[in-house]
Design a protein around this motif. Structure first.
Motif, short mmCIF file in Angstrom:
data_model
loop_
_atom_site.label_atom_id
_atom_site.label_comp_id
_atom_site.label_asym_id
_atom_site.label_seq_id
_atom_site.Cartn_x
_atom_site.Cartn_y
_atom_site.Cartn_z
N ALA A 121 67.95 8.19 29.35
CA ALA A 121 66.87 9.01 29.65
C ALA A 121 66.89 10.46 30.49
O ALA A 121 66.89 10.05 31.54
N LEU A 122 65.61 10.72 30.07
CA LEU A 122 65.04 11.56 30.47
C LEU A 122 63.27 11.64 30.83
O LEU A 122 63.22 11.45 29.41
N GLU A 123 63.05 11.76 32.16
CA GLU A 123 61.60 11.45 31.75
C GLU A 123 60.66 12.14 32.74
O GLU A 123 61.13 13.00 33.97
N TYR A 124 59.58 12.54 32.44
CA TYR A 124 58.43 13.74 33.17
C TYR A 124 57.30 12.69 33.30
O TYR A 124 56.67 11.89 32.68
N GLY A 144 75.02 2.53 37.03
CA GLY A 144 74.28 3.67 36.50
C GLY A 144 73.63 4.15 37.65
O GLY A 144 74.03 3.95 38.82
N ILE A 145 73.17 5.42 37.51
CA ILE A 145 72.67 6.40 38.67
C ILE A 145 71.82 7.15 37.97
O ILE A 145 71.46 7.68 37.26
N ALA A 146 70.96 7.31 39.02
CA ALA A 146 69.14 7.47 38.64
C ALA A 146 69.20 8.73 39.62
O ALA A 146 69.55 8.77 40.73
N TYR A 147 68.48 10.06 38.93
CA TYR A 147 68.42 11.46 40.22
C TYR A 147 66.42 11.83 39.48
O TYR A 147 66.24 12.24 38.40
N LEU A 171 66.34 12.47 35.01
CA LEU A 171 67.20 12.36 35.01
C LEU A 171 68.28 10.72 34.72
O LEU A 171 68.65 10.89 36.68
N TYR A 172 68.37 9.83 34.22
CA TYR A 172 68.89 8.40 33.68
C TYR A 172 70.07 8.10 33.30
O TYR A 172 70.21 8.96 32.23
N THR A 173 71.24 7.86 33.96
CA THR A 173 72.60 7.63 33.13
C THR A 173 73.09 5.95 33.23
O THR A 173 72.65 5.75 34.70
#
Length: 406
Positions: free
Chosen positions: A188-191, A399-402, A170-172
């Motif tokens: 963004a939401l990615e798999y 930004g931050i991503a997990y 999950l990225y914003t």
């Protein structure tokens, strides 16, 4: 210079003819022939130089300067094994010739045989005690060994710890301006799924730009064709006016010796009223626990001329490949993120030629099991206004991503 090389070439062939005429027995002035060979070697005619040097050695096999120069030419041509044989023939008899020891050590450094280079340095110091140049090489090689081992440990730990073949990220990110413009938000939401043939990544992007919302569906594929050859393919679709209707990308990446890699590819953006094709590629290298990659973007257009921008990324890896800090420098248009609209129309083509500079800092870290990964970025941008040529605005991005691996 060309005349000198020509004369040396004539002398070389006359020498060869003389040797052949006398049943391959050298009969000449070895010092003069050595000087001729040296000029040939330094002018790039190394094969011809070796012919002359070999002919001298048929009669004077113990002429150290001749054999040393021949060994050096092999090293310059990356034939490090043959160079090693020639250097060893000298050092087995002549123990205190500093030039030979230094050249032999550097040959192993060029071949990245750092442990052999260290052994040669230690041996040379037995006969040339406290020599400053040899001591300097000794310290340099120790640093090279340390950097090489660190990189190997990073790659080993990354492979060992990264056993999961799936993940969700999950990225914003937000961008905030100084010109009274509304903030822009990206999400963004990615798999990610690892397979036998490579990696597949479906992704859903959300953007809010100047009070307009949009969603884009996207798919990335990273196939691996061999141990040193891989690819990248991308397709994205959106019905929103703030995204390209179609986004297509392709790239082929080749891993080279000496921790280098290169790639070549393209991006194609298709909008409602116009299209843009962008040529791109990369040149990357690993040095110790550092990684640097340069990516240029070239936009050929018959009306606007050629637009060029570039992206330089430098990373320093920490305990493994999942933990690093980096600096990203962008000059010109960043094709991966920013698109601007004016009165509902996307300035797709014009934007590719806007002047801009960006500086971003990134930091990624993971938990002890490396199944939870966090990434942050902070940047500052200076960019020309799309609707006011020659006027610039400043903005700050954060930004931050997990990522969760399983």
């Amino acid at each position: 210079m060309k005349r000198i090389v020509f004369l040396l070439t004539i002398i070389h062939f006359l020498g060869i003819y003389t040797i052949m005429a006398q049943d391959a027995t050298y009969s000449g002035n070895p010092d003069a022939s050595f000087l001729t060979a040296r000029e040939l070697a330094f002018s790039g005619q190394r094969d011809m130089a070796r012919d002359t040097l070999k002919s001298i050695l048929t009669k004077y096999p113990d002429y150290i300067d001749v054999r040393c120069l021949m060994a050096k030419t092999y090293s310059w041509d990356n034939d490090h094994d043959e160079a090693r044989l020639q250097f060893n023939r000298i050092t087995s008899r002549e123990k205190k010739n500093k030039e030979v020891w230094v050249a032999a050590i550097k040959n192993e450094q060029y071949a990245k045989n750092y442990t052999i280079a260290l052994g040669l340095t230690n041996k040379a110091l037995l006969y040339l005690e406290d020599d400053g140049e040899l001591l300097g090489l000794h310290a340099q090689i120790l640093k090279q060994i340390e950097a090489q081992q660190l990189l190997q440990n990073i790659l080993k730990e990354t492979k060992k710890e990264d056993k999961s073949d799936q993940s969700i990220t999950l990225y914003t990110q937000g961008e905030f301006f100084d010109e009274g413009l509304d903030a822009m938000y990206y999400g963004a939401l990615e798999y990610k799924k690892k397979t036998k043939w490579g990696v597949l990544i479906p992704r859903l992007n959300f953007n809010r730009r100047f009070n307009n919302d949009g969603i884009q569906a996207e798919m990335d594929a990273y196939p691996r064709f061999s141990k040193t050859l891989s690819g990248y393919f991308n397709y994205g679709f959106s019905g929103s006016k703030i995204f390209p209707r179609h986004r297509i990308g392709g790239e082929v990446l080749k891993e080279l010796p000496k921790a280098l890699e290169v790639s070549l590819g393209f991006r194609h953006l298709s909008f409602e009223n116009d299209n843009a094709t962008i040529l791109t590629g990369t040149f990357g290298l690993y040095r110790g626990n550092y990684y640097a990659v340069l990516r240029p973007y070239v936009v050929p257009d018959a009306r606007e001329g050629v637009g060029v921008s570039g992206n330089l990324l430098i990373r320093k890896y920490l305990r493994d490949g999942n933990n690093f800090m980096g600096l990203n420098l962008v000059y010109g248009f960043d094709t991966e993120l920013n698109q601007f609209i004016v009165d509902g129309a996307l300035l797709a083509e014009t934007l590719l030629y806007l002047e801009s500079q960006k500086l971003r800092f990134e930091y990624q870290f993971s938990n002890s099991k490396s199944n939870n990964i966090y990434k942050t970025n902070l940047g500052v941008n200076r960019q020309e206004l799309a609707f006011s040529s020659g006027k610039f605005f400043w903005s700050v991005t954060a930004g931050i991503a997990y990522e969760l691996k399983f």
